[in-house]
Design an enzyme around this catalytic site. Structure first.
Site, PDB file in Angstrom:
ATOM      1  N   ASP A   8      -2.336   2.302   2.101  1.00  0.00           N
ATOM      2  CA  ASP A   8      -1.265   2.506   2.954  1.00  0.00           C
ATOM      3  C   ASP A   8      -1.167   1.414   3.462  1.00  0.00           C
ATOM      4  O   ASP A   8      -0.927   0.290   3.629  1.00  0.00           O
ATOM      5  CB  ASP A   8      -2.185   3.375   3.994  1.00  0.00           C
ATOM      6  N   ASP A  10       0.700   1.430   8.181  1.00  0.00           N
ATOM      7  CA  ASP A  10       0.350   1.915   9.102  1.00  0.00           C
ATOM      8  C   ASP A  10      -1.123   2.034   9.296  1.00  0.00           C
ATOM      9  O   ASP A  10      -2.246   3.094   8.478  1.00  0.00           O
ATOM     10  CB  ASP A  10       0.905   2.805   9.869  1.00  0.00           C
TER      11      ASP A  10
HETATM   12  C1  XBP Z   1       1.966   6.472   9.570  1.00  0.00           C
HETATM   13  C2  XBP Z   1       2.385   7.880   9.997  1.00  0.00           C
HETATM   14  C3  XBP Z   1       4.303   6.918  10.500  1.00  0.00           C
HETATM   15  C4  XBP Z   1       4.123   5.839  11.385  1.00  0.00           C
HETATM   16  C5  XBP Z   1       5.508   5.362  11.843  1.00  0.00           C
HETATM   17  O1  XBP Z   1       0.391   7.124   8.463  1.00  0.00           O
HETATM   18  O2  XBP Z   1       2.638   8.278  10.417  1.00  0.00           O
HETATM   19  O3  XBP Z   1       4.583   7.902  11.008  1.00  0.00           O
HETATM   20  O4  XBP Z   1       3.197   6.279  12.166  1.00  0.00           O
HETATM   21  O5  XBP Z   1       6.556   5.572  10.922  1.00  0.00           O
HETATM   22  P1  XBP Z   1       0.323   6.501   7.039  1.00  0.00           P
HETATM   23  P2  XBP Z   1       7.637   6.308  10.625  1.00  0.00           P
HETATM   24  O6  XBP Z   1      -0.426   5.232   8.074  1.00  0.00           O
HETATM   25  O7  XBP Z   1      -0.913   7.828   7.007  1.00  0.00           O
HETATM   26  O8  XBP Z   1       0.782   6.674   6.274  1.00  0.00           O
HETATM   27  O9  XBP Z   1       8.036   6.490  12.643  1.00  0.00           O
HETATM   28  O10 XBP Z   1       8.736   5.443  10.245  1.00  0.00           O
HETATM   29  O11 XBP Z   1       7.759   7.173  10.544  1.00  0.00           O
HETATM   30 MG    MG Z   2      -2.599   4.985   7.998  1.00  0.00          MG
END
Ligand code: XBP
Ligand code: MG
Length: 254
Positions: A8, A10
């Site tokens: 993953d 973020d």
């Molecule tokens: C990540 C997200 C993303 C980020 C922002 O979740 O939910 O929406 O917060 O990125 P995970 P975007 O780590 O579970 O994949 O604005 O490009 O969506």
């Molecule tokens: Mg995440």
């Protein structure tokens, strides 16, 4: 046999949310002349909704800010575009760094012939920005990148992991996933991919019952992580030997 590591982005590769995406959203609100502001605490609540556009629409809905569904979609897209540009600039300026052990494990896994991939809800531009700033060579090491554009059903839906497994031509039991959140864990675990959790301040109290191991981070030699649940950590850090051992144990338990 363990063949691939799927990460993953973020919260897992880097602490992108509190001081990255959140701040970028707030800058986009200012640009648009809106008085909206997402505090650290409120953003933690909003993070339950995966996907930046989805999060924006959810916020407009729960706060009764925009009545019309079509207008919510239009405004969310406009704000998200501006936010993505702010985020890119922030990453280039060094606002987010890779978490402990991430660069070490990516390098070691590549050297030992494991396949590397990404499975994320975030937009592709954010992945490029992060790697170009933090570890540019790693973009060439990634066999498959599954991002928001590849999987419209966001985590906890398993769609992005389905996409990545399909492209890799691998079975769930041949991989390890790395996640920081319950949404991410549910997405990977729905397909039976053993998952290591490295939690952060936003996710530490979430339900990680199905994780193979729950840690504060991947650790570095001399700087071990806090292990709160799951399989035992032998040394100071998560390395390929440890992953192979965990993998054998996780698969045997299944
Ligand atoms: C990540 C997200 C993303 C980020 C922002 O979740 O939910 O929406 O917060 O990125 P995970 P975007 O780590 O579970 O994949 O604005 O490009 O969506
Ligand atoms: Mg995440």
């Amino acid at each position: 046999m363990l063949r691939a590591l799927i990460f993953d982005v973020d919260g897992t590769l880097a602490e992108t949310e509190r001081d990255g995406h959140r701040v970028a959203f707030n800058r986009a609100f200012v640009d648009a002349g809106l008085s909206w502001h997402w505090s650290v605490a409120e953003y933690g609540e909003l993070l339950r909704v995966a996907g930046g556009r989805e999060r924006l629409r959810h916020y407009m809905r729960i706060r009764d800010l925009v009545d019309d569904d079509g207008e919510r979609h239009r405004l969310a897209s406009e704000l998200h575009k501006a936010k993505t540009e702010h985020y890119r600039r922030m990453v280039e300026a060094g606002a987010v760094a890779l978490r402990p052990g991430v660069a070490r494990l990516l390098r070691e896994a590549r050297d030992q012939g494991l396949t590397l991939a990404i499975a994320t809800t975030t937009s592709r531009a954010n992945i490029d920005a992060l790697f170009e700033h933090a570890l540019p060579q790693a973009l060439d090491w990634l066999e498959v990148i599954g991002a928001a554009e590849d999987a419209p059903c966001k985590k906890p839906d398993p769609q992005v992991y389905e996409f990545v497994l399909d492209r890799l031509g691998l079975k769930p039991g041949e991989c390890f996933a790395f996640e920081d959140s319950a949404n991410g864990l549910r997405s990977a675990a729905a397909l039976g991919i053993p998952t290591v959790i490295t939690f952060n301040d936003y996710t530490r109290d979430q339900d990680f019952a199905y994780a193979a191991c729950v840690l504060s981070d991947l650790g570095e030699p001399g700087a071990p992580p806090l292990r709160v649940a799951g399989l035992d950590l032998n040394g100071d850090c998560v390395d390929v030997a440890q992953l192979r051992q965990w993998h054998a144990e996780a698969i045997a338990e299944d």
